[in-house]
Design a protein around this motif. Structure first.
Motif, PDB file in Angstrom:
ATOM      1  N   SER A 130       0.840  -1.205   0.000  1.00 29.43           N
ATOM      2  CA  SER A 130       0.000   0.000   0.000  1.00 29.43           C
ATOM      3  C   SER A 130       0.875   1.255   0.000  1.00 29.43           C
ATOM      4  CB  SER A 130      -0.915   0.006   1.227  1.00 29.43           C
ATOM      5  OG  SER A 130      -1.796  -1.098   1.189  1.00 29.43           O
ATOM      6  N   LYS A 131       1.928   1.236   0.804  1.00 25.14           N
ATOM      7  CA  LYS A 131       2.839   2.377   0.882  1.00 25.14           C
ATOM      8  C   LYS A 131       3.557   2.584  -0.452  1.00 25.14           C
ATOM      9  CE  LYS A 131       6.745   4.092   3.600  1.00 25.14           C
ATOM     10  NZ  LYS A 131       7.702   3.786   4.706  1.00 25.14           N
ATOM     11  N   ARG A 132       4.058   1.474  -1.018  1.00 26.11           N
ATOM     12  CA  ARG A 132       4.740   1.562  -2.314  1.00 26.11           C
ATOM     13  C   ARG A 132       3.779   1.988  -3.416  1.00 26.11           C
ATOM     14  NH1 ARG A 132       6.697  -4.234  -2.666  1.00 26.11           N
ATOM     15  NH2 ARG A 132       6.997  -3.698  -4.865  1.00 26.11           N
ATOM     16  N   ASN A 133       2.534   1.544  -3.298  1.00 23.32           N
ATOM     17  CA  ASN A 133       1.506   1.931  -4.281  1.00 23.32           C
ATOM     18  C   ASN A 133       1.292   3.434  -4.252  1.00 23.32           C
ATOM     19  OD1 ASN A 133      -0.464   1.254  -6.261  1.00 23.32           O
ATOM     20  ND2 ASN A 133      -2.076   1.437  -4.713  1.00 23.32           N
ATOM     21  N   GLU A 134       1.227   4.003  -3.049  1.00 23.32           N
ATOM     22  CA  GLU A 134       1.058   5.450  -2.906  1.00 23.32           C
ATOM     23  C   GLU A 134       2.283   6.200  -3.424  1.00 23.32           C
ATOM     24  OE1 GLU A 134       0.057   6.378   1.104  1.00 23.32           O
ATOM     25  OE2 GLU A 134      -1.801   5.201   1.096  1.00 23.32           O
ATOM     26  N   CYS A 194       2.347  10.782 -10.840  1.00 19.80           N
ATOM     27  CA  CYS A 194       1.519  11.995 -10.967  1.00 19.80           C
ATOM     28  C   CYS A 194       2.397  13.244 -11.094  1.00 19.80           C
ATOM     29  CB  CYS A 194       0.585  12.133  -9.769  1.00 19.80           C
ATOM     30  SG  CYS A 194      -0.726  10.892  -9.755  1.00 19.80           S
ATOM     31  N   LYS A 195       3.439  13.298 -10.291  1.00 21.37           N
ATOM     32  CA  LYS A 195       4.335  14.457 -10.349  1.00 21.37           C
ATOM     33  C   LYS A 195       5.032  14.545 -11.704  1.00 21.37           C
ATOM     34  CE  LYS A 195       5.238  14.751  -5.378  1.00 21.37           C
ATOM     35  NZ  LYS A 195       6.235  14.531  -4.302  1.00 21.37           N
ATOM     36  N   ASP A 196       5.494  13.395 -12.210  1.00 16.03           N
ATOM     37  CA  ASP A 196       6.146  13.375 -13.521  1.00 16.03           C
ATOM     38  C   ASP A 196       5.167  13.800 -14.617  1.00 16.03           C
ATOM     39  OD1 ASP A 196       8.476  12.533 -12.360  1.00 16.03           O
ATOM     40  OD2 ASP A 196       8.231  10.409 -12.910  1.00 16.03           O
ATOM     41  N   LEU A 197       3.931  13.319 -14.520  1.00 14.71           N
ATOM     42  CA  LEU A 197       2.929  13.652 -15.530  1.00 14.71           C
ATOM     43  C   LEU A 197       2.600  15.140 -15.498  1.00 14.71           C
ATOM     44  CD1 LEU A 197       0.882  12.798 -17.694  1.00 14.71           C
ATOM     45  CD2 LEU A 197      -0.719  12.196 -15.849  1.00 14.71           C
ATOM     46  N   LYS A 217      -3.125   8.404  -5.543  1.00 15.54           N
ATOM     47  CA  LYS A 217      -2.781   9.738  -5.040  1.00 15.54           C
ATOM     48  C   LYS A 217      -2.988  10.826  -6.096  1.00 15.54           C
ATOM     49  CE  LYS A 217      -1.583   8.894  -0.819  1.00 15.54           C
ATOM     50  NZ  LYS A 217      -2.271   9.527   0.323  1.00 15.54           N
ATOM     51  N   ALA A 218      -3.757  10.513  -7.152  1.00 12.96           N
ATOM     52  CA  ALA A 218      -3.939  11.451  -8.268  1.00 12.96           C
ATOM     53  C   ALA A 218      -4.538  12.771  -7.802  1.00 12.96           C
ATOM     54  CB  ALA A 218      -4.820  10.816  -9.340  1.00 12.96           C
ATOM     55  N   THR A 219      -5.604  12.728  -7.035  1.00 12.92           N
ATOM     56  CA  THR A 219      -6.277  13.953  -6.590  1.00 12.92           C
ATOM     57  C   THR A 219      -5.413  14.711  -5.597  1.00 12.92           C
ATOM     58  OG1 THR A 219      -8.415  12.850  -6.859  1.00 12.92           O
ATOM     59  CG2 THR A 219      -8.377  14.867  -5.543  1.00 12.92           C
ATOM     60  N   GLU A 220      -4.794  14.006  -4.659  1.00  9.17           N
ATOM     61  CA  GLU A 220      -3.972  14.660  -3.638  1.00  9.17           C
ATOM     62  C   GLU A 220      -2.776  15.378  -4.263  1.00  9.17           C
ATOM     63  OE1 GLU A 220      -1.017  13.264  -0.043  1.00  9.17           O
ATOM     64  OE2 GLU A 220      -2.903  12.156  -0.300  1.00  9.17           O
ATOM     65  N   ILE A 221      -2.116  14.730  -5.211  1.00 12.70           N
ATOM     66  CA  ILE A 221      -0.939  15.339  -5.841  1.00 12.70           C
ATOM     67  C   ILE A 221      -1.345  16.537  -6.699  1.00 12.70           C
ATOM     68  CG2 ILE A 221       0.936  14.957  -7.498  1.00 12.70           C
ATOM     69  CD1 ILE A 221       1.295  13.688  -4.696  1.00 12.70           C
ATOM     70  N   LEU A 222      -2.490  16.439  -7.381  1.00 16.81           N
ATOM     71  CA  LEU A 222      -2.983  17.577  -8.167  1.00 16.81           C
ATOM     72  C   LEU A 222      -3.266  18.754  -7.245  1.00 16.81           C
ATOM     73  CD1 LEU A 222      -3.928  18.794 -10.861  1.00 16.81           C
ATOM     74  CD2 LEU A 222      -6.201  17.812 -10.403  1.00 16.81           C
ATOM     75  N   LYS A 223      -3.912  18.456  -6.107  1.00 21.28           N
ATOM     76  CA  LYS A 223      -4.220  19.512  -5.140  1.00 21.28           C
ATOM     77  C   LYS A 223      -2.942  20.192  -4.659  1.00 21.28           C
ATOM     78  CE  LYS A 223      -4.436  18.566  -0.999  1.00 21.28           C
ATOM     79  NZ  LYS A 223      -3.543  18.665   0.194  1.00 21.28           N
ATOM     80  N   GLU A 224      -1.948  19.388  -4.287  1.00 18.30           N
ATOM     81  CA  GLU A 224      -0.684  19.948  -3.806  1.00 18.30           C
ATOM     82  C   GLU A 224       0.028  20.732  -4.910  1.00 18.30           C
ATOM     83  OE1 GLU A 224       1.571  16.660  -2.387  1.00 18.30           O
ATOM     84  OE2 GLU A 224       0.346  16.353  -0.575  1.00 18.30           O
ATOM     85  N   SER A 250      -7.602  12.773 -17.806  1.00 19.01           N
ATOM     86  CA  SER A 250      -7.903  11.748 -18.807  1.00 19.01           C
ATOM     87  C   SER A 250      -6.786  10.681 -18.899  1.00 19.01           C
ATOM     88  CB  SER A 250      -8.106  12.396 -20.181  1.00 19.01           C
ATOM     89  OG  SER A 250      -6.912  13.034 -20.610  1.00 19.01           O
ATOM     90  N   ASN A 251      -5.659  10.986 -18.322  1.00 18.52           N
ATOM     91  CA  ASN A 251      -4.542  10.029 -18.343  1.00 18.52           C
ATOM     92  C   ASN A 251      -4.784   8.937 -17.291  1.00 18.52           C
ATOM     93  OD1 ASN A 251      -1.779   8.874 -17.929  1.00 18.52           O
ATOM     94  ND2 ASN A 251      -1.306  10.428 -19.481  1.00 18.52           N
TER      95      ASN A 251
END
Length: 623
Positions: free
Chosen positions: A393-397, A404-407, A453-460, A446-447
């Motif tokens: 779970s940790k590695r998944n996050e 997400c950051k790279d994208l 963590k898609a929403t959290e990283i976008l928010k940050e 759309s990617n």
């Protein structure tokens, strides 16, 4: 047994040195460990030069294998092993053990014979005792090894003597094989079966004196130690020439009665010999690896001169197997997770579903192998799997964050270039910036495979660029101050909505993980409870068998005492009724003409009085 582990010929399992020291042959142990099927273990024991090895070769479906001697010397030394595919039970392996002949004059060591006999019993699921001639008192004296078992084996404690019913739970079924049998199977004029012949031979002699006790002891041990008893009798195979060359003799050269008996015997063993089981562990079947462990333990204990305490042996085996069960299940979980999980997973549900399946499979593997009281090992497995899953779970996050950051960096690259070149520093620049940013965010949404963590990283990410957004608004001379404030409020509101969405996603992840763990726990507990119910049912059946054995024993004792009382009463009554006749005989009162007629009348009257007297008991016709 897998085809590559099938043994074409026997190999030494337990070496018995000239000094009588027992040791396990590691090569044979490794062969046993490679067999993952349940075992049916048939062991033959008996006096040397009685043809034990020939019978095992027949069971193996081979003419040659175990050495069959044609001289007065013992051909088998130690204990030899032959693993064969079971002819009837395709999911089992037939294990044949040939033991060194007992009573070998060249060895002359009775204590060593007692150890070999004890090993034969402990290792087998069906014990074959091989003898020649008949089952008479001499034959019962020859199997005196059975009376010495309590000097080597206990069931629960080294200090307490064990009862027959206690041994019955651990001991195998028993088959007495009588070779070169020449008698008719009859009691009086009544034909009987070989099993009835054995039971008749095991009848106890009335009496409680020391002589009677000693006479009855081998019989009592056989009656009370073995849960089932059967007997097979064999004609002599042929003449001396045939006997000396029996390994190469054709079936047509053997006596047909012997051949028929062999076929009947083999069919019985294939059908009736059960898989070896672990007592008090839900009757779990013994595999090759477990059997190798038992062989090593028994040889070590008996070889050291210590008592074999069967409960402790089972406990030791259970600990070893439960340790292996945890490791095997844990490894299976790790391997399956590694094969099935592609990080990052799009949702937490995806990872949870894979975890549940792998957890279920791992727990099934654990239950299949676990023995006895395995609760603490189950808890350890659960803790190990939980730790591995938490790591996933940790590695998944982390993978999700990284991706997400790279994208986002890639999608905002053009925006960053425009900012660096001041392309937005113009009237309408903020509107252009918002359009570019919205397009980048839309592309981000759309990617696929961004992870949990898609929403959290976008928010940050957007929060970190709020200063940049404010600068572009301020530089856009086409916006009024009121419009700038409205746009700032919109951005703040959008950021709050993102914050709420990220929090909701995190809470949903936690909820799904908890639900997944609860489902797995409940499912596993249901499986454990089912096993416990089956174990309790097995324990009840065991207790019932013991109660029946006790009742049978008590009933047999009452029957014996009833017969003794009946005999005693009948004899006393007849002595009393014939007292007058005895007096007349002593005084020669019948020595006269008509004396015989008078004697017959007196005797008839006495017999009539005997018959009319009630409560003489079951032996009233014996006197």
């Amino acid at each position: 047994m897998a085809p590559n582990t099938e043994m074409e010929s026997p190999m030494l399992l337990i070496e018995n040195s000239v000094e009588g020291k027992l040791s396990v042959c590691q090569k044979a142990v490794e062969v046993l460990k490679s067999i993952d099927q349940p075992l049916v273990v048939v062991v033959i024991v008996g006096k040397y030069r009685t043809g034990k090895s020939f019978l095992l070769n027949k069971l193996a479906g081979k003419q040659k294998g175990f050495p069959v001697g044609g001289t007065v010397q013992s051909a088998t030394k130690g204990v030899w092993l032959w693993c064969r595919p079971h002819p009837r039970m395709t999911d089992h392996c037939l294990v044949l053990l040939d033991t060194e002949g007992l009573g070998d004059v060249e060895k002359g060591d009775e204590s060593n014979d007692n150890k070999l006999f004890a090993l034969a019993i402990l290792l087998s699921s069906m014990l074959l005792y091989n003898s020649k001639g008949t089952i008479d008192q001499q034959a019962l004296q020859d199997i005196d090894y059975v009376t010495q078992l309590t000097n080597i084996i206990r069931t629960k404690s080294e200090t307490e003597n064990s009862e027959g019913k206690d041994f019955m739970e651990y001991f195998p079924s028993f088959v007495w094989v009588v070779r070169d049998f020449t008698l008719e199977l009859k009691i009086g004029k009544k034909s009987i079966t070989a099993d009835e012949y054995l039971e008749n031979a095991l009848k106890l002699k009335p009496g409680s004196d020391e002589k009677s006790k000693k006479f009855n002891l081998p019989k009592q041990c056989i009656r009370y130690y073995f849960r089932s008893r059967n007997c097979f009798v064999f004609d002599c195979p042929g003449n001396k020439r045939v006997l000396r060359n029996i390994e190469t003799a054709k079936e047509s050269e053997l006596e047909q009665g012997f051949v028929q008996a062999c076929n009947k015997f083999c069919d019985f063993i294939y059908t009736k010999a059960e898989g070896k089981k672990v007592p008090n562990c839900g009757n779990k079947k013994v595999t090759g690896e477990m059997f190798a462990h038992l062989v090593t333990m028994y040889v070590d204990i008996i070889g050291s001169g210590k008592l074999v305490v069967l409960d402790k042996v089972v406990e030791n085996l259970a600990e070893a197997e439960n340790e292996k069960a945890v490791n095997e299940a844990k490894k299976h979980y790790e391997v399956n997770m590694n094969q099935m999980v592609d990080l990052p997973t799009e949702t937490a549900t995806e990872l949870n579903n894979i975890h549940e399946k792998c957890h279920k499979d791992a727990f099934d593997i654990f239950l299949k192998r676990a023995l006895g009281s395995s609760e603490k090992y189950k808890d350890r497995l659960e803790a190990d799997i939980k730790k591995i899953f938490e790591d996933y779970s940790k590695r998944n996050e982390e993978k999700s964050k990284e991706k997400c950051k790279d994208l986002l960096k890639e999608l905002f690259e053009e925006i960053d270039t425009k900012i660096t070149s001041n392309s937005y520093a113009k009237p309408g620049g903020y509107t252009e910036y918002l359009t570019d940013r919205n397009d980048a965010v839309e592309s981000y949404h759309s990617n696929l495979q961004k992870g949990v963590k898609a929403t959290e990283i976008l928010k940050e990410f957007l929060a970190q660029r709020m200063t940049e957004s404010e600068c572009i608004r301020q530089m856009d001379q086409g916006l009024t101050e009121q419009q700038r404030r409205m746009e700032a409020e919109k951005e703040k509101q959008a950021q709050q909505e993102l914050q709420k969405a990220a929090s909701d996603q995190q809470l949903q992840m936690i909820k799904e993980v908890m639900e997944s763990m609860t489902r797995s726990h409940e499912e596993n507990m249901d499986k454990m409870m089912k096993i416990l119910r089956e174990a309790r049912e097995a324990a009840r059946e065991k207790m019932k068998r013991h109660e029946n054995a006790d009742i049978k024993k008590i009933f047999e004792d009452y029957s014996k005492r009833n017969e003794e009382k009946s005999k005693e009463k009948c004899k006393d009554l007849l002595k009393e009724l014939f007292e007058e006749i005895d007096t007349k005989i002593t005084s020669n009162s019948y020595a006269k003409p008509g004396g015989y007629t008078e004697y017959l009348k007196d005797r008839k009257d006495a017999v009539e009085n005997y018959r009319s007297n009630s409560r003489k008991g079951v032996k009233q016709w014996l006197p």
